[in-house]
Design a protein around this motif. Structure first.
Motif, PDB file in Angstrom:
ATOM      1  N   GLN A 193     -67.171   1.210  30.935  1.00  0.00           N
ATOM      2  CA  GLN A 193     -66.159   2.227  30.693  1.00  0.00           C
ATOM      3  C   GLN A 193     -66.473   3.482  31.473  1.00  0.00           C
ATOM      4  O   GLN A 193     -67.593   3.952  31.473  1.00  0.00           O
ATOM      5  CB  GLN A 193     -66.082   2.562  29.201  1.00  0.00           C
ATOM      6  CG  GLN A 193     -64.869   3.393  28.848  1.00  0.00           C
ATOM      7  CD  GLN A 193     -64.670   3.465  27.345  1.00  0.00           C
ATOM      8  OE1 GLN A 193     -65.572   3.137  26.597  1.00  0.00           O
ATOM      9  NE2 GLN A 193     -63.517   3.886  26.918  1.00  0.00           N
ATOM     10  N   TYR A 194     -65.459   4.000  32.183  1.00  0.00           N
ATOM     11  CA  TYR A 194     -65.634   5.243  32.915  1.00  0.00           C
ATOM     12  C   TYR A 194     -65.527   6.418  31.943  1.00  0.00           C
ATOM     13  O   TYR A 194     -64.712   6.428  31.053  1.00  0.00           O
ATOM     14  CB  TYR A 194     -64.541   5.395  33.980  1.00  0.00           C
ATOM     15  CG  TYR A 194     -64.546   4.334  35.047  1.00  0.00           C
ATOM     16  CD1 TYR A 194     -63.357   3.858  35.577  1.00  0.00           C
ATOM     17  CD2 TYR A 194     -65.733   3.810  35.530  1.00  0.00           C
ATOM     18  CE1 TYR A 194     -63.343   2.894  36.562  1.00  0.00           C
ATOM     19  CE2 TYR A 194     -65.729   2.825  36.511  1.00  0.00           C
ATOM     20  CZ  TYR A 194     -64.527   2.380  37.019  1.00  0.00           C
ATOM     21  OH  TYR A 194     -64.532   1.423  37.987  1.00  0.00           O
TER      22      TYR A 194
ATOM     23  N   ILE B 284     -60.146  14.527  30.758  1.00  0.00           N
ATOM     24  CA  ILE B 284     -60.593  13.169  30.503  1.00  0.00           C
ATOM     25  C   ILE B 284     -59.370  12.266  30.452  1.00  0.00           C
ATOM     26  O   ILE B 284     -58.393  12.563  29.773  1.00  0.00           O
ATOM     27  CB  ILE B 284     -61.371  13.083  29.177  1.00  0.00           C
ATOM     28  CG1 ILE B 284     -62.620  13.960  29.259  1.00  0.00           C
ATOM     29  CG2 ILE B 284     -61.747  11.644  28.853  1.00  0.00           C
ATOM     30  CD1 ILE B 284     -63.399  14.012  27.970  1.00  0.00           C
ATOM     31  N   LEU B 285     -59.404  11.161  31.183  1.00  0.00           N
ATOM     32  CA  LEU B 285     -58.284  10.236  31.168  1.00  0.00           C
ATOM     33  C   LEU B 285     -58.166   9.604  29.785  1.00  0.00           C
ATOM     34  O   LEU B 285     -59.147   9.085  29.256  1.00  0.00           O
ATOM     35  CB  LEU B 285     -58.478   9.144  32.230  1.00  0.00           C
ATOM     36  CG  LEU B 285     -58.278   9.568  33.677  1.00  0.00           C
ATOM     37  CD1 LEU B 285     -58.537   8.392  34.599  1.00  0.00           C
ATOM     38  CD2 LEU B 285     -56.876  10.094  33.907  1.00  0.00           C
ATOM     39  N   ASN B 286     -56.979   9.649  29.210  1.00  0.00           N
ATOM     40  CA  ASN B 286     -56.753   9.076  27.892  1.00  0.00           C
ATOM     41  C   ASN B 286     -56.286   7.635  28.043  1.00  0.00           C
ATOM     42  O   ASN B 286     -55.086   7.361  28.109  1.00  0.00           O
ATOM     43  CB  ASN B 286     -55.714   9.906  27.124  1.00  0.00           C
ATOM     44  CG  ASN B 286     -56.230  11.281  26.794  1.00  0.00           C
ATOM     45  OD1 ASN B 286     -57.389  11.425  26.446  1.00  0.00           O
ATOM     46  ND2 ASN B 286     -55.377  12.285  26.898  1.00  0.00           N
ATOM     47  N   PHE B 287     -57.239   6.708  28.126  1.00  0.00           N
ATOM     48  CA  PHE B 287     -56.886   5.302  28.212  1.00  0.00           C
ATOM     49  C   PHE B 287     -56.430   4.808  26.838  1.00  0.00           C
ATOM     50  O   PHE B 287     -56.809   5.353  25.805  1.00  0.00           O
ATOM     51  CB  PHE B 287     -58.076   4.482  28.690  1.00  0.00           C
ATOM     52  CG  PHE B 287     -58.450   4.729  30.122  1.00  0.00           C
ATOM     53  CD1 PHE B 287     -57.553   4.482  31.142  1.00  0.00           C
ATOM     54  CD2 PHE B 287     -59.707   5.215  30.451  1.00  0.00           C
ATOM     55  CE1 PHE B 287     -57.890   4.709  32.464  1.00  0.00           C
ATOM     56  CE2 PHE B 287     -60.056   5.446  31.765  1.00  0.00           C
ATOM     57  CZ  PHE B 287     -59.147   5.193  32.770  1.00  0.00           C
TER      58      PHE B 287
ATOM     59  N   GLN C 167     -47.033  -2.103  30.862  1.00  0.00           N
ATOM     60  CA  GLN C 167     -48.469  -1.886  30.690  1.00  0.00           C
ATOM     61  C   GLN C 167     -49.231  -2.299  31.947  1.00  0.00           C
ATOM     62  O   GLN C 167     -50.210  -1.649  32.331  1.00  0.00           O
ATOM     63  CB  GLN C 167     -48.987  -2.684  29.490  1.00  0.00           C
ATOM     64  CG  GLN C 167     -48.465  -2.213  28.150  1.00  0.00           C
ATOM     65  CD  GLN C 167     -49.047  -3.017  27.016  1.00  0.00           C
ATOM     66  OE1 GLN C 167     -50.177  -2.775  26.574  1.00  0.00           O
ATOM     67  NE2 GLN C 167     -48.283  -4.005  26.540  1.00  0.00           N
ATOM     68  N   TRP C 168     -48.786  -3.355  32.583  1.00  0.00           N
ATOM     69  CA  TRP C 168     -49.427  -3.836  33.817  1.00  0.00           C
ATOM     70  C   TRP C 168     -49.389  -2.763  34.905  1.00  0.00           C
ATOM     71  O   TRP C 168     -50.378  -2.520  35.590  1.00  0.00           O
ATOM     72  CB  TRP C 168     -48.729  -5.103  34.285  1.00  0.00           C
ATOM     73  CG  TRP C 168     -49.159  -5.609  35.631  1.00  0.00           C
ATOM     74  CD1 TRP C 168     -48.548  -5.373  36.831  1.00  0.00           C
ATOM     75  CD2 TRP C 168     -50.298  -6.414  35.915  1.00  0.00           C
ATOM     76  NE1 TRP C 168     -49.231  -5.994  37.847  1.00  0.00           N
ATOM     77  CE2 TRP C 168     -50.320  -6.645  37.303  1.00  0.00           C
ATOM     78  CE3 TRP C 168     -51.296  -6.976  35.130  1.00  0.00           C
ATOM     79  CZ2 TRP C 168     -51.294  -7.402  37.926  1.00  0.00           C
ATOM     80  CZ3 TRP C 168     -52.282  -7.740  35.748  1.00  0.00           C
ATOM     81  CH2 TRP C 168     -52.275  -7.948  37.132  1.00  0.00           C
TER      82      TRP C 168
ATOM     83  N   LYS D  97     -53.113   7.417  30.469  1.00  0.00           N
ATOM     84  CA  LYS D  97     -52.497   6.782  29.305  1.00  0.00           C
ATOM     85  C   LYS D  97     -52.147   5.330  29.571  1.00  0.00           C
ATOM     86  O   LYS D  97     -51.181   4.793  29.010  1.00  0.00           O
ATOM     87  CB  LYS D  97     -51.254   7.569  28.858  1.00  0.00           C
ATOM     88  CG  LYS D  97     -51.597   8.925  28.256  1.00  0.00           C
ATOM     89  CD  LYS D  97     -50.379   9.594  27.655  1.00  0.00           C
ATOM     90  CE  LYS D  97     -50.776  10.923  26.999  1.00  0.00           C
ATOM     91  NZ  LYS D  97     -49.613  11.609  26.388  1.00  0.00           N
ATOM     92  N   GLY D  98     -52.943   4.685  30.410  1.00  0.00           N
ATOM     93  CA  GLY D  98     -52.797   3.257  30.655  1.00  0.00           C
ATOM     94  C   GLY D  98     -54.037   2.526  30.174  1.00  0.00           C
ATOM     95  O   GLY D  98     -54.933   3.106  29.561  1.00  0.00           O
ATOM     96  N   ILE D  99     -54.117   1.243  30.463  1.00  0.00           N
ATOM     97  CA  ILE D  99     -55.272   0.429  30.086  1.00  0.00           C
ATOM     98  C   ILE D  99     -56.421   0.707  31.052  1.00  0.00           C
ATOM     99  O   ILE D  99     -56.214   0.812  32.262  1.00  0.00           O
ATOM    100  CB  ILE D  99     -54.901  -1.061  30.097  1.00  0.00           C
ATOM    101  CG1 ILE D  99     -53.794  -1.337  29.063  1.00  0.00           C
ATOM    102  CG2 ILE D  99     -56.113  -1.944  29.807  1.00  0.00           C
ATOM    103  CD1 ILE D  99     -53.200  -2.730  29.150  1.00  0.00           C
ATOM    104  N   ASP D 100     -57.617   0.827  30.543  1.00  0.00           N
ATOM    105  CA  ASP D 100     -58.799   1.130  31.346  1.00  0.00           C
ATOM    106  C   ASP D 100     -59.162  -0.077  32.207  1.00  0.00           C
ATOM    107  O   ASP D 100     -59.560  -1.125  31.708  1.00  0.00           O
ATOM    108  CB  ASP D 100     -59.956   1.484  30.412  1.00  0.00           C
ATOM    109  CG  ASP D 100     -61.179   1.989  31.159  1.00  0.00           C
ATOM    110  OD1 ASP D 100     -61.229   1.819  32.388  1.00  0.00           O
ATOM    111  OD2 ASP D 100     -62.075   2.551  30.506  1.00  0.00           O
TER     112      ASP D 100
END
Length: 224
Positions: free
Chosen positions: A101-102, A114-117, A159-160, A167-170
């Protein structure tokens, strides 16, 4: 005149007041250490304070620069970088491989976003009429990396498209793949092509075979 040497502190470490402590220069990463905009970063970097930045180290010019005809040196405090260092000075994120995880370094002195995954939301796939018109469609799957207890999750196209984005999938935490799913044809051909596609995808998503009911799922059969 006797030659004197610089004194070190008793611990042998560099003093926190030393300029070498503030900036580490001429560094290079082959990948796996930092990320930039959600992607693995490979290339030159430097450390200033406690933070990593892209590119070679900018050079501070503090010397007497009374040289005629040099327009780049009109300011004795100017910061210069080489032409190839257009990406110099961008803040890098450290990569923590133990959990794939980044994360940003949390430094109070800086206001670092901070990116909100988000976690993937399971999607119940249902082909559209347009997909049957084409004869095939693409289905999307994700699975946590390096976790034997994780399972494949089918996601939708929205989502892809957001994988690795804000705010996407990590994309560091989850492996992901798109599978071309045959929907129209003879039974044997549909089953064979979908089975082959899933076995190839299994190299990326180990549990993907458990996420579909059959190799002919949603298929419409034709006789030729």
């Amino acid at each position: 005149m006797p030659v004197t040497s610089k004194k070190k502190n008793r611990s042998g470490s560099i003093s926190s007041f030393s300029s070498r402590k503030k900036t580490r220069t001429h560094l290079y990463t082959k990948g796996g250490e930092f990320s930039l905009d959600g992607k693995n970063y490979i290339g030159e970097y430097y450390i200033e304070g406690d933070s990593p930045f892209t590119g070679p180290t900018p050079v501070d010019i503090n010397e007497d620069i009374n040289r005629v005809g040099d327009p780049d040196l009109v300011n004795p405090k100017i910061r210069l970088v080489t032409p190839k260092a257009a990406e110099t000075g961008k803040l890098l994120r450290r990569v923590y491989p133990e959990d794939y995880q980044y994360e940003y370094e949390r430094i109070k002195a800086f206001n670092i976003p901070i990116l909100n995954f988000i976690d993937p939301i399971p999607y119940l796939y249902e082909p559209k009429d347009s997909a049957y018109g084409v004869g095939e469609d693409v289905r999307y799957f994700v699975q946590k990396r390096g976790n034997d207890d994780s399972y494949a999750i089918e996601i939708d196209s929205k989502q892809w498209e957001m994988i690795g984005a804000f705010k996407g999938i990590d994309d560091g935490l989850y492996a992901f793949i798109g599978v071309t799913w045959k929907l129209v044809g003879a039974y044997d051909i549909v089953a064979q092509q979908n089975e082959l596609a899933l076995f190839k995808a299994q190299k990326v998503i180990p549990s993907i075979l458990y996420s579909v009911k059959s190799f002919t799922e949603f298929a419409r059969f034709k006789r030729f």
